[in-house]
Design a protein around this motif. Structure first.
Motif, PDB file in Angstrom:
ATOM      1  N   HIS A  63       1.861  -7.126  -7.345  1.00 45.12           N
ATOM      2  CA  HIS A  63       1.600  -7.275  -5.919  1.00 45.12           C
ATOM      3  C   HIS A  63       1.633  -5.948  -5.162  1.00 45.12           C
ATOM      4  CE1 HIS A  63       1.538 -10.283  -2.517  1.00 45.12           C
ATOM      5  NE2 HIS A  63       1.675  -9.132  -1.873  1.00 45.12           N
ATOM      6  N   VAL A  64       2.745  -5.209  -5.290  1.00 48.55           N
ATOM      7  CA  VAL A  64       2.885  -3.948  -4.562  1.00 48.55           C
ATOM      8  C   VAL A  64       3.427  -2.863  -5.479  1.00 48.55           C
ATOM      9  CG1 VAL A  64       3.221  -4.935  -2.259  1.00 48.55           C
ATOM     10  CG2 VAL A  64       5.186  -4.594  -3.753  1.00 48.55           C
ATOM     11  N   LYS A  65       3.122  -1.621  -5.088  1.00 45.38           N
ATOM     12  CA  LYS A  65       3.608  -0.461  -5.837  1.00 45.38           C
ATOM     13  C   LYS A  65       4.382   0.449  -4.898  1.00 45.38           C
ATOM     14  CE  LYS A  65       0.509   2.567  -6.956  1.00 45.38           C
ATOM     15  NZ  LYS A  65      -0.633   3.190  -7.654  1.00 45.38           N
ATOM     16  N   PHE A  66       5.588   0.851  -5.319  1.00 40.12           N
ATOM     17  CA  PHE A  66       6.382   1.845  -4.605  1.00 40.12           C
ATOM     18  C   PHE A  66       6.217   3.182  -5.341  1.00 40.12           C
ATOM     19  CE2 PHE A  66       8.414  -2.141  -3.586  1.00 40.12           C
ATOM     20  CZ  PHE A  66       8.866  -1.998  -2.286  1.00 40.12           C
ATOM     21  N   GLU A  67       5.804   4.217  -4.640  1.00 42.34           N
ATOM     22  CA  GLU A  67       5.698   5.558  -5.213  1.00 42.34           C
ATOM     23  C   GLU A  67       6.653   6.497  -4.485  1.00 42.34           C
ATOM     24  OE1 GLU A  67       1.559   6.856  -6.662  1.00 42.34           O
ATOM     25  OE2 GLU A  67       1.139   5.552  -4.942  1.00 42.34           O
ATOM     26  N   VAL A  68       7.593   7.066  -5.226  1.00 44.16           N
ATOM     27  CA  VAL A  68       8.565   7.990  -4.643  1.00 44.16           C
ATOM     28  C   VAL A  68       7.986   9.402  -4.734  1.00 44.16           C
ATOM     29  CG1 VAL A  68      10.918   8.867  -4.753  1.00 44.16           C
ATOM     30  CG2 VAL A  68      10.455   6.472  -5.315  1.00 44.16           C
ATOM     31  N   THR A  69       7.727  10.012  -3.586  1.00 43.93           N
ATOM     32  CA  THR A  69       7.118  11.334  -3.525  1.00 43.93           C
ATOM     33  C   THR A  69       8.032  12.273  -2.730  1.00 43.93           C
ATOM     34  OG1 THR A  69       5.914  11.157  -1.425  1.00 43.93           O
ATOM     35  CG2 THR A  69       4.921  10.093  -3.360  1.00 43.93           C
ATOM     36  N   PRO A  70       7.780  13.586  -2.790  1.00 40.95           N
ATOM     37  CA  PRO A  70       8.583  14.523  -1.987  1.00 40.95           C
ATOM     38  C   PRO A  70       8.461  14.278  -0.487  1.00 40.95           C
ATOM     39  CG  PRO A  70       7.406  15.685  -3.732  1.00 40.95           C
ATOM     40  CD  PRO A  70       6.862  14.292  -3.713  1.00 40.95           C
ATOM     41  N   ARG A  71       7.392  13.589  -0.071  1.00 42.62           N
ATOM     42  CA  ARG A  71       7.173  13.344   1.352  1.00 42.62           C
ATOM     43  C   ARG A  71       7.650  11.965   1.780  1.00 42.62           C
ATOM     44  NH1 ARG A  71       3.114  15.534  -1.042  1.00 42.62           N
ATOM     45  NH2 ARG A  71       2.000  13.568  -1.228  1.00 42.62           N
ATOM     46  N   GLY A  72       8.249  11.210   0.867  1.00 44.52           N
ATOM     47  CA  GLY A  72       8.731   9.873   1.189  1.00 44.52           C
ATOM     48  C   GLY A  72       8.224   8.849   0.196  1.00 44.52           C
ATOM     49  N   THR A  73       8.619   7.611   0.396  1.00 42.65           N
ATOM     50  CA  THR A  73       8.203   6.527  -0.492  1.00 42.65           C
ATOM     51  C   THR A  73       6.977   5.833   0.082  1.00 42.65           C
ATOM     52  OG1 THR A  73      10.476   6.177  -1.257  1.00 42.65           O
ATOM     53  CG2 THR A  73       8.910   4.389  -1.614  1.00 42.65           C
ATOM     54  N   VAL A  74       5.909   5.795  -0.716  1.00 43.83           N
ATOM     55  CA  VAL A  74       4.650   5.198  -0.284  1.00 43.83           C
ATOM     56  C   VAL A  74       4.530   3.801  -0.901  1.00 43.83           C
ATOM     57  CG1 VAL A  74       2.138   5.394  -0.307  1.00 43.83           C
ATOM     58  CG2 VAL A  74       3.560   7.456  -0.098  1.00 43.83           C
ATOM     59  N   LEU A  75       4.280   2.816  -0.041  1.00 46.96           N
ATOM     60  CA  LEU A  75       4.076   1.436  -0.486  1.00 46.96           C
ATOM     61  C   LEU A  75       2.582   1.145  -0.476  1.00 46.96           C
ATOM     62  CD1 LEU A  75       5.365  -1.413  -1.089  1.00 46.96           C
ATOM     63  CD2 LEU A  75       5.028  -1.866   1.346  1.00 46.96           C
ATOM     64  N   THR A  76       2.070   0.599  -1.597  1.00 51.64           N
ATOM     65  CA  THR A  76       0.646   0.295  -1.703  1.00 51.64           C
ATOM     66  C   THR A  76       0.461  -1.143  -2.153  1.00 51.64           C
ATOM     67  OG1 THR A  76       0.161   2.587  -2.341  1.00 51.64           O
ATOM     68  CG2 THR A  76      -1.534   0.934  -2.799  1.00 51.64           C
ATOM     69  N   ASP A  77      -0.351  -1.904  -1.412  1.00 47.45           N
ATOM     70  CA  ASP A  77      -0.723  -3.247  -1.844  1.00 47.45           C
ATOM     71  C   ASP A  77      -1.735  -3.115  -2.980  1.00 47.45           C
ATOM     72  OD1 ASP A  77      -0.866  -6.345  -0.886  1.00 47.45           O
ATOM     73  OD2 ASP A  77      -2.836  -5.646  -1.556  1.00 47.45           O
ATOM     74  N   MET A  78      -1.540  -3.861  -4.063  1.00 43.54           N
ATOM     75  CA  MET A  78      -2.367  -3.719  -5.257  1.00 43.54           C
ATOM     76  C   MET A  78      -3.467  -4.776  -5.323  1.00 43.54           C
ATOM     77  SD  MET A  78       0.562  -2.680  -8.057  1.00 43.54           S
ATOM     78  CE  MET A  78      -0.664  -2.138  -9.271  1.00 43.54           C
ATOM     79  N   GLY A  79      -4.075  -5.048  -4.175  1.00 43.61           N
ATOM     80  CA  GLY A  79      -5.137  -6.042  -4.122  1.00 43.61           C
ATOM     81  C   GLY A  79      -4.612  -7.462  -4.193  1.00 43.61           C
ATOM     82  N   SER A  80      -3.440  -7.704  -3.627  1.00 39.57           N
ATOM     83  CA  SER A  80      -2.801  -9.016  -3.708  1.00 39.57           C
ATOM     84  C   SER A  80      -3.608 -10.080  -2.956  1.00 39.57           C
ATOM     85  CB  SER A  80      -1.388  -8.955  -3.126  1.00 39.57           C
ATOM     86  OG  SER A  80      -1.446  -8.704  -1.725  1.00 39.57           O
ATOM     87  N   THR A  81      -3.405 -11.321  -3.334  1.00 43.88           N
ATOM     88  CA  THR A  81      -4.117 -12.441  -2.704  1.00 43.88           C
ATOM     89  C   THR A  81      -3.643 -12.683  -1.283  1.00 43.88           C
ATOM     90  OG1 THR A  81      -4.434 -13.503  -4.859  1.00 43.88           O
ATOM     91  CG2 THR A  81      -4.657 -14.893  -2.898  1.00 43.88           C
ATOM     92  N   ASN A  82      -2.330 -12.664  -1.077  1.00 41.85           N
ATOM     93  CA  ASN A  82      -1.764 -13.028   0.227  1.00 41.85           C
ATOM     94  C   ASN A  82      -1.357 -11.842   1.084  1.00 41.85           C
ATOM     95  OD1 ASN A  82      -2.022 -15.834  -0.255  1.00 41.85           O
ATOM     96  ND2 ASN A  82      -0.185 -15.797  -1.519  1.00 41.85           N
ATOM     97  N   GLY A  83      -1.543 -10.641   0.592  1.00 45.13           N
ATOM     98  CA  GLY A  83      -1.282  -9.471   1.408  1.00 45.13           C
ATOM     99  C   GLY A  83       0.166  -9.019   1.408  1.00 45.13           C
ATOM    100  N   THR A  84       0.382  -7.839   1.975  1.00 47.54           N
ATOM    101  CA  THR A  84       1.700  -7.227   2.106  1.00 47.54           C
ATOM    102  C   THR A  84       1.932  -6.883   3.563  1.00 47.54           C
ATOM    103  OG1 THR A  84       1.586  -6.289  -0.130  1.00 47.54           O
ATOM    104  CG2 THR A  84       3.138  -5.262   1.412  1.00 47.54           C
ATOM    105  N   PHE A  85       3.135  -7.198   4.066  1.00 47.52           N
ATOM    106  CA  PHE A  85       3.448  -7.002   5.473  1.00 47.52           C
ATOM    107  C   PHE A  85       4.689  -6.124   5.615  1.00 47.52           C
ATOM    108  CE2 PHE A  85       1.023 -10.817   4.989  1.00 47.52           C
ATOM    109  CZ  PHE A  85       0.182 -10.883   6.090  1.00 47.52           C
TER     110      PHE A  85
END
Length: 234
Positions: free
Chosen positions: A177-199
């Motif tokens: 559903h979602v991906k958390f990416e920990v980067t030097p600039r912060g944590t980026v949340l990405t919806d992975m094309g989910s059916t019901n979306g991410t809020f």
């Protein structure tokens, strides 16, 4: 009686009560609980003044007779009890896991009834169960309906399917559903094309850099995100 003593007694009562009728001879479940905790204590290593790491993967090897008893009652139930006990033990002693907690059962034909062995190892994963209600000095933390995980890898996938790093039991959540990416600039949340979306804070998002305390909703599941804590802030 101290807190740890009361906890030990409580575990003994619960586990022995659940399995007593099955395990009338041979190894007792409470012995396995104690053995796993002793292994965690023996292998715990302080990496700095604020962090003690203990293994996150354990294997319990049983005799054929004891293994048969476990399987006849339900090995999943026993593993669940041992995992819950170890999580509580780690929380009391402020231990940190660097990967998912895993306990497996094996069998050794050379062992006699009542004999067993416990081995462990530390294996880093993208997410680790938290033993504290706050982030550590290195990794952000997410709370998923009361269960907390440190984001220990560069990216962590949350979803309903077994291929996700953190699996949630929610039919409204996509398999990945979602991906958390920990980067030097912060944590980026990405919806992975989910059916019901991410809020995030009730706003539908496709990608966003998270802020400390953000509430994330996927399906009927709510996640709370916290940044890592700097040493000087502790």
């Amino acid at each position: 009686m101290g807190v740890l003593d009361r906890f030990e007694k409580g575990v003994e009562n619960v586990v022995q009560g659940a399995f007593a009728r099955t395990f009338k001879s041979g190894v007792k479940p409470v012995e396995l609980v104690s053995a796993v905790k002793r292994e965690a204590d023996a292998r715990a290593a302080a990496v700095d003044r604020n962090r003690t790491v203990t293994p996150n993967e354990y294997q319990i090897v049983l005799s054929p007779a004891d293994h048969e008893s476990v399987e006849s009652w339900g090995s999943d139930a026993l593993v669940h009890e041992i995992e819950a006990s170890l999580r509580e033990h780690a929380s009391h002693l402020h231990y940190t896991f660097v990967g998912p907690l895993s306990i497996t059962l094996g069998v050794d034909e050379t062992l006699s009834t009542g004999r067993y062995s416990v081995t462990s190892r530390t294996t880093r994963g993208p997410a680790a169960p938290a033993t504290s209600d706050r982030p550590d000095t290195r990794n952000p933390l997410i709370d998923i309906d009361g269960t907390r995980y440190h984001l220990t890898g560069a990216q962590t996938i949350v979803g309903r399917g077994g291929e996700s790093d953190i699996v949630v039991d929610d039919n409204g959540v996509s398999r990945m559903h979602v991906k958390f990416e920990v980067t030097p600039r912060g944590t980026v949340l990405t919806d992975m094309g989910s059916t019901n979306g991410t809020f995030v804070e009730d706003q539908r998002v496709s990608e966003v850099t998270l802020l400390d305390g953000n509430a994330i909703t996927i399906g009927r599941t709510t996640m709370i995100y916290w940044n890592a804590v700097k040493v000087e802030d502790m």
